[in-house]
Scaffold this active site. Structure first.
Site, PDB file in Angstrom:
ATOM      1  CG  ASP A   5      47.950  23.278  23.955  1.00 15.19           C
ATOM      2  OD1 ASP A   5      46.848  23.694  23.543  1.00 15.19           O
ATOM      3  OD2 ASP A   5      48.386  23.511  25.112  1.00 15.19           O
TER       4      ASP A   5
ATOM      5  CD  GLU B  70      42.549  47.575  34.026  1.00 19.76           C
ATOM      6  OE1 GLU B  70      41.768  47.552  33.072  1.00 19.76           O
ATOM      7  OE2 GLU B  70      43.754  47.299  33.913  1.00 19.76           O
TER       8      GLU B  70
ATOM      9  CG  ASP C 220      39.976  45.041  30.411  1.00 21.57           C
ATOM     10  OD1 ASP C 220      41.019  44.797  31.023  1.00 21.57           O
ATOM     11  OD2 ASP C 220      39.946  45.476  29.254  1.00 21.57           O
TER      12      ASP C 220
ATOM     13  CG  ASP D 101      44.697  23.326  29.436  1.00 18.08           C
ATOM     14  OD1 ASP D 101      45.550  22.841  28.667  1.00 18.08           O
ATOM     15  OD2 ASP D 101      44.524  22.905  30.594  1.00 18.08           O
TER      16      ASP D 101
ATOM     17  CG  HIS E 102      47.000  40.409  33.369  1.00 16.29           C
ATOM     18  ND1 HIS E 102      46.177  40.966  34.349  1.00 16.29           N
ATOM     19  CD2 HIS E 102      46.589  40.905  32.201  1.00 16.29           C
ATOM     20  CE1 HIS E 102      45.297  41.755  33.758  1.00 16.29           C
ATOM     21  NE2 HIS E 102      45.514  41.740  32.466  1.00 16.29           N
ATOM     22  CG  ASP E 103      47.804  44.543  32.463  1.00 17.10           C
ATOM     23  OD1 ASP E 103      46.721  45.071  32.787  1.00 17.10           O
ATOM     24  OD2 ASP E 103      47.920  43.721  31.530  1.00 17.10           O
TER      25      ASP E 103
ATOM     26  CG  ASN F  40      45.973  20.364  25.776  1.00 14.35           C
ATOM     27  OD1 ASN F  40      46.846  21.162  26.145  1.00 14.35           O
ATOM     28  ND2 ASN F  40      45.030  20.683  24.916  1.00 14.35           N
TER      29      ASN F  40
ATOM     30  CG  ASP G  46      39.367  40.168  33.200  1.00 12.35           C
ATOM     31  OD1 ASP G  46      40.552  40.037  33.559  1.00 12.35           O
ATOM     32  OD2 ASP G  46      38.851  41.274  32.916  1.00 12.35           O
TER      33      ASP G  46
ATOM     34  CG  ASP H 217      49.661  22.489  28.338  1.00  9.30           C
ATOM     35  OD1 ASP H 217      50.637  22.123  27.657  1.00  9.30           O
ATOM     36  OD2 ASP H 217      48.477  22.196  28.061  1.00  9.30           O
TER      37      ASP H 217
HETATM   38  O1  TEU Z   1      44.581  46.981  30.992  1.00 12.36           O
HETATM   39  C1  TEU Z   1      44.295  48.359  30.778  1.00 12.36           C
HETATM   40  C2  TEU Z   1      45.491  49.129  30.976  1.00 12.36           C
HETATM   41  O2  TEU Z   1      45.430  50.258  31.351  1.00 12.36           O
HETATM   42  C3  TEU Z   1      46.766  48.435  30.675  1.00 12.36           C
HETATM   43  O3  TEU Z   1      46.993  48.599  29.275  1.00 12.36           O
HETATM   44  C4  TEU Z   1      47.877  49.023  31.455  1.00 12.36           C
HETATM   45  O4  TEU Z   1      47.777  50.412  31.444  1.00 12.36           O
HETATM   46  C5  TEU Z   1      49.169  48.630  30.805  1.00 12.36           C
HETATM   47  O5  TEU Z   1      49.007  47.396  30.260  1.00 12.36           O
HETATM   48  C6  TEU Z   1      50.262  48.575  31.867  1.00 12.36           C
HETATM   49  O6  TEU Z   1      50.894  49.770  31.865  1.00 12.36           O
HETATM   50  C7  TEU Z   1      43.509  46.123  30.702  1.00 12.36           C
HETATM   51  C8  TEU Z   1      44.006  44.690  30.826  1.00 12.36           C
HETATM   52  O7  TEU Z   1      44.427  44.456  32.165  1.00 12.36           O
HETATM   53  C9  TEU Z   1      45.150  44.531  29.864  1.00 12.36           C
HETATM   54  O8  TEU Z   1      45.741  43.235  29.990  1.00 12.36           O
HETATM   55  C10 TEU Z   1      44.603  44.706  28.452  1.00 12.36           C
HETATM   56  O9  TEU Z   1      45.689  44.650  27.543  1.00 12.36           O
HETATM   57  C11 TEU Z   1      43.889  46.054  28.303  1.00 12.36           C
HETATM   58  O10 TEU Z   1      43.020  46.374  29.385  1.00 12.36           O
HETATM   59  C12 TEU Z   1      43.003  46.028  27.073  1.00 12.36           C
HETATM   60  O11 TEU Z   1      41.938  45.127  27.305  1.00 12.36           O
HETATM   61 CA    CA Z   2      46.840  23.362  26.875  1.00 10.30          CA
END
Ligand code: TEU
Ligand code: CA
Length: 555
Positions: A25, A255, A200, A29, A327-328, A23, A98, A21
């Protein structure tokens, strides 16, 4: 097999909201990313995969896009993005965006128009069906984030499909106008000079025309057979390739949850004219006690079987992507390694060795290079992720599962484990923000942070840096043929790589106790390329300490 930059690259995934971050908040960013480009250059990565930065109401933290050609207010401006692209390129770092085009936000102008009336020109940009009545959706499909996959819309008394949140209506890819709009948008970004796309849920863009009930699993029916790897998915990706991708020197990764090696060859075969590679999820989507929710680790033999299968099946036919987390997913060292203090660092280095010595393009998720761990969630209020919040509601509050049974599973697998702020130093909020972060910083930031690790040559950071440098010096790491060893061993993940007259032996202990390994004859007295303990491998019988990893190089 032809050689290309994206086969030789190491990719670093940035989840902008949690990276840096600038700024105050409390939200990461683009200027924050710019301020950390020298750190990424020092680490040695070649490509940044940038999770969505487009205009979005953030129902799913940017994976619900309301304007594909504008930057989310919280992340900055298009000028900031242009500066990031220029400064990354100035450091020899490419930027892969993405691409989220299976669905938009319900606040996208297309959907605002589409829901207005049956004969609106945008009506068929989305998937509308009549329900049995206003209380009964067209079928029993469940959405990934809980509830029905259908949302009733008063205005036209019809339901629209949303495989994710109800604020993420699925686009109708069978409509050529939708495809044209998407391809034009992609061309606009490529003409700006970006270096590719991570796509995605791209395996879900083609749905069957018939939409019958799915097999009930829990509270709802499964949409998979009708929405994943659908009838026209390859036709649409070949059209995308012909109209956009083939015109640029870019990298694409799809993905494709649920993909098999056979299907991967269709999406990303050397001559498929679709994508360069795909993410497979067999090693991370193991079924748990409650759907995806589990607190159990995957047995090593299962993990090895999956990874070996992909290594051998795709060799010379398609290109592997390699990842432990994103991130998932929960943090790699907590899920596949051992985040107890005495084992966290050595097991993080072991995981890095195991993954980066496999065949394919490795992806590092932000903070993985520091050995960041899962977060100690204490109560449901700690979560920010729609998936985790809805899961607790559905399974525990509305559903029959006791909190004590579900909580360990939810906290182990929650996507929020990966979304706590990157830990830059031991100052307040780990140097991520001067304000209050949108999600709490992991309390272990005083020990685990970039400032401490870049200053310590024995840190997880410097181990990743060394692995990345080795990849540049050793083509065998990129192009060598994989062969599994000790397939039935529950303690060691061992394999070889062969390239021209060179060979690598990779041995990784996935257990918290000593093990023994017999060095094969051909590797006796061969130099050690990298090890996470620094012991000598100058004899036949080696005793490995917990989570020890080493690589011998026969030239
Ligand atoms: O993820 C698709 C997806 O299959 C995920 O929902 C995954 O199965 C689950 O989060 C973990 O078990 C993509 C993106 O990476 C995810 O961040 C998004 O939430 C999703 O699509 C919808 O865009
Ligand atoms: Ca920020």
């Amino acid at each position: 097999m032809d050689k290309t930059w994206w086969k030789e690259a190491v990719v670093y995934q940035i989840y902008p909201r949690s990276f840096m971050d600038s700024n105050g908040d409390g939200i990461g960013d683009i200027q924050g990313i710019i301020s950390r480009l020298d750190y990424l250059k020092y680490l040695g990565i070649d490509v940044i995969w940038l999770s969505p930065v487009y205009q979005s109401p953030n129902d799913d933290n940017g994976y619900d896009i309301s304007d594909y050609q504008a930057i989310m207010d919280e992340f900055g401006t298009m000028e900031d993005f242009d500066e990031l692209l220029e400064k990354a390129h100035g450091r020899g770092i490419r930027i892969v965006m993405d691409l989220v085009v299976n669905h938009t936000s319900d606040e996208h102008k297309w959907f605002i128009e589409s829901r207005k009336s049956m004969n609106n020109p945008y009506r068929d940009y989305y998937i509308w069906r009549k329900g049995k009545d206003s209380q009964t959706p067209p079928n029993n499909w469940g959405a990934c984030f809980g509830g029905s996959a259908w949302q009733y819309d008063e205005e036209t008394a019809m339901y629209y499909l949303h495989l994710f949140s109800r604020k993420q209506p699925d686009l109708n890819w069978d409509n050529p106008n939708v495809r044209k709009e998407i391809f034009d948008m992609m061309t606009w970004w490529c003409d700006k000079g970006i270096d590719g796309f991570r796509m995605d849920v791209i395996s879900m863009i083609s749905k069957t025309s018939e939409m019958p009930d799915g097999e009930v699993n829990g509270l709802y029916g499964d949409f998979g057979p009708f929405c994943v790897h659908g009838p026209n998915v390859h036709k649409y990706l070949q059209e995308m390739n012909e109209k956009v991708l083939s015109k640029y020197d870019i990298m694409t990764v799809g993905e494709t949850a649920g993909v098999t090696p056979e299907q991967a060859k269709l999406y990303a075969g050397e001559n498929a004219h679709e994508l360069n590679m795909v993410f497979q999820f067999e090693h991370v989507e193991s079924d748990g006690k409650y759907g995806k929710w589990t607190d159990q680790k995957m047995p090593l033999t299962t993990l090895k079987k999956i990874m070996s299968h992909w290594q051998t099946e795709l060799y010379d036919k398609a290109w592997n992507s390699l990842f432990w987390d994103n991130h998932d997913q929960p943090r790699a060292v907590s899920r596949f390694g051992d985040d107890r203090p005495q084992y966290r660092e050595i097991s993080a280095k072991m995981l890095a060795t195991c993954l980066h010595m496999l065949q394919g393009t490795p992806y590092i998720y932000q903070g993985e290079e520091l050995g960041m761990t899962n977060y100690p969630f204490k109560n449901p209020g700690d979560f920010r992720d729609i998936e985790s919040i809805n899961a607790y509601q559905e399974w525990c509050v509305d559903g029959p599962i006791p909190h004590d049974a579900f909580w360990p599973c939810l906290t182990f697998k929650s996507r929020d484990n990966a979304r706590t702020p990157v830990q830059w130093d031991d100052s307040a909020q780990a140097g991520f923000t001067a304000g209050t972060p949108w999600i709490a910083v992991n309390p272990n930031y005083k020990e685990i942070n970039a400032k401490a690790e870049t200053a310590n040559p024995d840190s997880v950071f410097h181990y990743y840096k060394k692995l990345i440098a080795l990849r540049k010096q050793n083509p065998i790491m990129v192009y060598g043929k994989y062969e599994a060893l000790l397939e039935d061993c529950e303690e060691l993940f061992a394999y070889t790589r062969t390239y021209q007259n060179e060979k690598l032996l990779i041995v990784c202990s996935f257990c918290d106790h000593e093990t023994v390994f017999t060095i094969p004859e051909e590797f006796l007295d061969m130099p050690c390329l990298i090890s996470n303990t620094g012991q000598e491998y100058d004899r036949k019988e080696i005793t490995l300490e917990a989570y020890e990893a080493f690589v011998l190089h026969k030239k």
